[in-house]
Motif scaffolding. Structure first.
Motif, PDB file in Angstrom:
ATOM      1  N   GLU A  97       2.528   2.575   7.571  1.00 15.25           N
ATOM      2  CA  GLU A  97       1.432   2.269   6.662  1.00 15.25           C
ATOM      3  C   GLU A  97       0.198   1.792   7.417  1.00 15.25           C
ATOM      4  O   GLU A  97      -0.934   2.172   7.089  1.00 15.25           O
ATOM      5  CB  GLU A  97       1.882   1.190   5.669  1.00 15.25           C
ATOM      6  N   GLU A 101      -3.512   3.415   7.417  1.00 16.59           N
ATOM      7  CA  GLU A 101      -4.689   2.612   7.064  1.00 16.59           C
ATOM      8  C   GLU A 101      -5.769   2.755   8.140  1.00 16.59           C
ATOM      9  O   GLU A 101      -6.968   2.783   7.831  1.00 16.59           O
ATOM     10  CB  GLU A 101      -4.304   1.144   6.900  1.00 16.59           C
ATOM     11  N   LEU A 104      -7.592   5.888   7.490  1.00 11.24           N
ATOM     12  CA  LEU A 104      -8.539   5.742   6.378  1.00 11.24           C
ATOM     13  C   LEU A 104      -9.869   5.187   6.857  1.00 11.24           C
ATOM     14  O   LEU A 104     -10.941   5.606   6.395  1.00 11.24           O
ATOM     15  CB  LEU A 104      -7.954   4.829   5.302  1.00 11.24           C
ATOM     16  N   VAL A 192     -11.595   8.443  -2.302  1.00 10.28           N
ATOM     17  CA  VAL A 192     -10.922   7.398  -1.521  1.00 10.28           C
ATOM     18  C   VAL A 192      -9.680   6.911  -2.270  1.00 10.28           C
ATOM     19  O   VAL A 192      -8.611   6.720  -1.672  1.00 10.28           O
ATOM     20  CB  VAL A 192     -11.885   6.224  -1.236  1.00 10.28           C
ATOM     21  N   ASP A 193      -9.812   6.722  -3.579  1.00 10.48           N
ATOM     22  CA  ASP A 193      -8.661   6.299  -4.380  1.00 10.48           C
ATOM     23  C   ASP A 193      -7.534   7.334  -4.323  1.00 10.48           C
ATOM     24  O   ASP A 193      -6.354   6.985  -4.233  1.00 10.48           O
ATOM     25  CB  ASP A 193      -9.080   6.076  -5.842  1.00 10.48           C
ATOM     26  N   GLU A 196      -5.707   7.029  -1.069  1.00  9.15           N
ATOM     27  CA  GLU A 196      -4.811   5.873  -1.070  1.00  9.15           C
ATOM     28  C   GLU A 196      -3.549   6.154  -1.882  1.00  9.15           C
ATOM     29  O   GLU A 196      -2.446   5.756  -1.494  1.00  9.15           O
ATOM     30  CB  GLU A 196      -5.549   4.653  -1.619  1.00  9.15           C
ATOM     31  N   THR A 199      -1.333   8.332   0.147  1.00  7.88           N
ATOM     32  CA  THR A 199      -0.675   7.541   1.193  1.00  7.88           C
ATOM     33  C   THR A 199       0.567   6.838   0.646  1.00  7.88           C
ATOM     34  O   THR A 199       1.632   6.852   1.277  1.00  7.88           O
ATOM     35  CB  THR A 199      -1.663   6.496   1.760  1.00  7.88           C
ATOM     36  N   VAL A 200       0.434   6.239  -0.531  1.00  9.26           N
ATOM     37  CA  VAL A 200       1.577   5.563  -1.149  1.00  9.26           C
ATOM     38  C   VAL A 200       2.691   6.560  -1.472  1.00  9.26           C
ATOM     39  O   VAL A 200       3.879   6.298  -1.237  1.00  9.26           O
ATOM     40  CB  VAL A 200       1.125   4.803  -2.417  1.00  9.26           C
TER      41      VAL A 200
END
Length: 215
Positions: A97, A101, A104, A192-193, A196, A199-200
């Motif tokens: 993670e 990040e 990102l 961007v959201d 994310e 990624t999760v």
């Protein structure tokens, strides 16, 4: 009088300041169009890539997933490459993670690039319009003071036309570019959201695959 004649007369009656305002307007619109095309292409590329990656990750085919990400240059592929490459050396979810990040932080500036110029150009254009207005009014009163009474009305009318045209174009520029800025900021935030969220989903899928492998 058709639209083209109105446009030409608008600039003829607006004085020299209209041309730099129009140049700022054109520059701002060019940035807005370029950013819109770029962000739309990124969003489409991310969706296509995730649709291809998701089944590979769920089946545990990490090698093929890595090949897929290396074959594209989308924002999502950059993040996925960080995560996939980290999987070979990291056992803990937190380590993977953190690597994603970091990616990102690399990707987000590319998405936000040049968008903030629009707000600056909107302010510059509006101020230039106000400056043109003030100069037009100064010329109006100066002209009225130095001509004979018979010419005062026409001179005042021409100078006020210069002032009002500068105001109109400056405000049109500011409103248009601020709306473009607001829209692009919203679109960037949504992108961007979505990164994310992806990624999760990636981390959850990796956990599930590893859990299945252990059992």
């Amino acid at each position: 009088m058709n639209s083209l004649d109105l446009f030409i007369n608008f600039f003829k009656q607006g004085g020299a300041f209209l041309y730099p305002i129009a140049a700022v307007f054109a520059f701002g619109l060019a940035i807005a169009v370029e950013r819109f095309i770029f962000l739309s292409r990124v969003a489409r590329g991310n969706k296509r890539l995730w649709a291809e990656l998701a089944p590979l990750l769920q089946s545990g085919n990490i090698g093929k997933a890595m090949q897929v990400t290396e074959g594209t240059d989308s924002a999502l592929s950059t993040i996925m490459r960080y995560g996939l490459s980290r999987m070979s050396t990291a056992r803990r979810r937190d380590d993977i993670e953190k690597a994603m990040e970091e990616s990102l932080i690399e990707v987000i500036p590319r998405l936000e690039k040049r968008t903030h110029y629009l707000a600056t150009l909107a302010n510059i254009g509006m101020l230039m319009g106000l400056l043109g207005t003030v100069i037009g009014l100064i010329r109006a009163f100066a002209a009225v003071a130095s001509v004979n009474p018979a010419e005062k009305a026409s001179m005042l009318s021409a100078s006020i036309s210069v002032a009002m045209n500068n105001t109109a174009l400056g405000l049109a520029l500011a409103i248009t570019l601020l709306l473009c800025h607001m829209y692009l900021e919203t679109k960037t935030t949504e992108l961007v959201d979505s990164l994310e969220v992806a990624t999760v989903k990636f981390l959850n899928t990796v956990d599930e695959v590893r859990g299945t492998t252990r059992t």
